[in-house]
Design an enzyme around this catalytic site. Structure first.
Site, mmCIF file in Angstrom:
data_model
loop_
_atom_site.group_PDB
_atom_site.id
_atom_site.type_symbol
_atom_site.label_atom_id
_atom_site.label_comp_id
_atom_site.label_asym_id
_atom_site.label_seq_id
_atom_site.Cartn_x
_atom_site.Cartn_y
_atom_site.Cartn_z
ATOM 1 N N GLU A 70 53.510 -66.172 -93.766
ATOM 2 C CA GLU A 70 53.326 -67.592 -94.120
ATOM 3 C C GLU A 70 51.838 -67.867 -94.193
ATOM 4 O OE1 GLU A 70 56.391 -68.606 -94.354
ATOM 5 O OE2 GLU A 70 56.276 -70.739 -94.773
ATOM 6 N N ASP A 76 81.692 -71.619 -107.404
ATOM 7 C CA ASP A 76 80.327 -71.988 -107.783
ATOM 8 C C ASP A 76 80.319 -73.072 -108.861
ATOM 9 O OD1 ASP A 76 78.573 -68.774 -107.427
ATOM 10 O OD2 ASP A 76 79.626 -70.103 -106.014
ATOM 11 N N LYS A 130 58.908 -71.296 -86.599
ATOM 12 C CA LYS A 130 59.014 -71.345 -88.061
ATOM 13 C C LYS A 130 57.799 -72.105 -88.585
ATOM 14 C CE LYS A 130 62.136 -72.228 -91.910
ATOM 15 N NZ LYS A 130 61.225 -73.055 -92.755
#
Ligand SMILES: NC(=O)c1c(N)nc(OC2CCCC2)nc1O[C@@H]1CCC[C@@H]1O
Length: 332
Positions: free
Chosen positions: A176, A39, A121
């Protein structure tokens, strides 16, 4: 070299290569679940990109990893802590990558066949809705996934969000919130007439209509919702994502009707072809296709990485061809 000693073009080309490197590492980390760097390496390169973009704002691109971070919460809103984090999704951009996701998922589950629930989506703003004994009590934005903004008053003005469910369930659902294309066009006409800047796209318009403190503004913006998730499946009594969607509809929510249970990649590829063609005919914006392992038990078995579920992936359409249309207009 310190960014202050760079020319703009040198900074721009270094930034471009850093973006490509970061995107590759994100793909490994979020999609393949197999990072090849620590990371801190990612963070150092990310910081260098931030420094370059801070020194040369003109070189920032909308797809730069620095522009994708989860939304921070705006001042003026009270905060909501999501008991179950609101995750985002890994992205893939080709059928090949989708097949790799499928192979990895089958391997993780030790299954040779899998059922998927495939969904459009929706290109909107993720929201969370909390109900107590069937009554809508709190609504919030995703924020950074853990902390969002309390936008209950704004969400109460949206017709598709039921104030009371058909059953007295205490449940949190997610979905959404989006602005239909027609509402978006009307809004921008009004913006121009009022001498205000138009919104760049329906997603920004939906976000701008929710993440502000006046519910009357939200009420005037004709927003809509599609519900697709719950943080507590136990309360629903369903075993799959496709059954859960039917259950949300039974409870009074609006769901997107174009979902399909697929049994293999051919089915999924056929669905993607269908909606790539039909995309322009939809009354709302979509920016891809979501492929989810249909069985809730298998979703739980696969679990999540720190940011995204292992049991779902978003196939993203290539960037909108709108740019070419605008270039044509400029050209002519
Ligand atoms: N935008 C969508 O239409 C959509 C979808 N149909 N299904 C999901 O599944 C959730 C479930 C757990 C994690 C993601 N997420 C979606 O959108 C997500 C929300 C946050 C980021 C993505 O936009």
């Amino acid at each position: 070299k310190p960014v202050t000693e760079l020319t703009k073009s040198a900074a721009s080309s270094e930034a471009a290569s850093l973006r490509a490197q970061l995107d590759e590492w994100r793909q490994e980390y979020y999609v393949n679940d197999a990072p090849t760097v620590e990371d801190h390496t990612y963070d150092m390169v990310y910081q260098r990109l931030l420094d370059l973009e801070a020194a040369f704002p003109a070189i920032v691109t909308s797809d730069s990893p620095t522009q994708q971070v989860g939304d921070v919460t705006l001042p003026g809103f009270s905060k909501v802590s999501h008991a179950v984090p609101m995750l985002s999704m890994g992205d893939v951009f080709s059928i090949e990558e989708l097949s790799a996701f499928e192979a990895r998922t089958k391997q993780n589950l030790g299954q040779s066949e899998l059922d998927y629930n495939v969904e459009l989506k929706i290109d909107g703003l993720a929201i969370s809705l909390v109900y107590e004994n069937g009554i809508f009590v709190q609504g919030s934005t995703r924020g950074d996934g853990n902390i969002g903004e309390d936008i209950t008053a704004n969400l109460r003005t949206i017709k598709s969000i039921p104030k009371q469910l058909t059953e007295p369930l205490s449940i949190e659902v997610r979905g959404e919130c989006y602005m239909p294309k027609a509402a978006f066009a009307k809004l921008n006409e009004r913006q121009e007439a009022d001498g205000k800047a138009p919104f760049a796209n329906p997603r920004n318009a939906a976000a701008g209509s929710l993440r502000q403190l006046d519910p009357q503004v939200t009420a005037d913006r004709e927003l809509a919702t599609f519900i697709y998730y719950t943080a507590n499946f136990d309360d629903l009594g369903v075993a799959s994502q496709s059954d859960a969607l039917a259950r949300y509809e039974e409870l009074g929510f609006t769901i997107n009707p174009h979902y399909r249970v697929c049994h293999n990649m051919d089915d999924i590829a056929a669905y993607i072809d269908t909606y790539t063609d039909q995309r322009e005919t939809l009354s709302y914006g979509i920016d891809g296709i979501v492929v989810k392992v249909n069985s809730i038990a298998q979703q739980d078995e696969l679990g999540n990485t720190v940011k995204v579920p292992r049991w779902e992936i978003a196939y993203k359409f290539p960037p909108d061809e709108q740019q070419t249309v605008i270039q044509d207009i400029e050209w002519t």
